[in-house]
Write a protein that holds these residues in place. Sequence first.
Motif, mmCIF file in Angstrom:
data_model
loop_
_atom_site.group_PDB
_atom_site.id
_atom_site.type_symbol
_atom_site.label_atom_id
_atom_site.label_comp_id
_atom_site.label_asym_id
_atom_site.label_seq_id
_atom_site.Cartn_x
_atom_site.Cartn_y
_atom_site.Cartn_z
ATOM 1 N N ALA A 117 2.256 67.441 -12.228
ATOM 2 C CA ALA A 117 2.584 67.706 -10.823
ATOM 3 C C ALA A 117 4.099 67.841 -10.698
ATOM 4 C CB ALA A 117 2.073 66.573 -9.950
ATOM 5 N N PRO A 118 4.582 68.713 -9.876
ATOM 6 C CA PRO A 118 3.892 69.490 -8.851
ATOM 7 C C PRO A 118 3.446 70.876 -9.306
ATOM 8 C CG PRO A 118 6.235 69.734 -8.513
ATOM 9 C CD PRO A 118 6.052 68.830 -9.727
ATOM 10 N N THR A 135 1.419 74.068 -10.343
ATOM 11 C CA THR A 135 0.081 74.534 -9.963
ATOM 12 C C THR A 135 -0.357 75.711 -10.821
ATOM 13 O OG1 THR A 135 1.007 75.952 -8.238
ATOM 14 C CG2 THR A 135 0.301 73.735 -7.585
#
Length: 129
Positions: A34-35, A37
């Motif tokens: 994370a973060p 995606t």
Amino acid sequence: MHLHAALITTLAVLLNILAIYFVGRARGKYQIKAPATAGHPDFERVFRAHQNTLEQTVLFLPVLWLASSYANETTAMGLGYAWLVGRTWYLFGYMQEAGKRSMGFLIGALAAVGLLGMAMVGIVMRMLG
């Protein structure tokens, strides 16, 4: 009392929690920190399946409750359960392969559009009546 709408709402929340779980599991499996995606196509499909389900839930819940309150509760219940089946199909299909999400999307979309139409007609009829 709208017990079916309440149950459908609870099941929709559980479906989203399940999707969150799958994203977390995929993060670990594909080592996507994370973060981020993006990174592995299999992770990205799981992530998009979750995001799309979340986006559709935001649209679905208001029309479910409006249709249940201002139109035919039994029909709204049927469409609500159909939406759940469609979105579940969509979630699991998309996680396997992007092409397997189409039928689930169609079922969910038709159910949501039906609820929207019911809500609009029901509200207008109450206003006129």
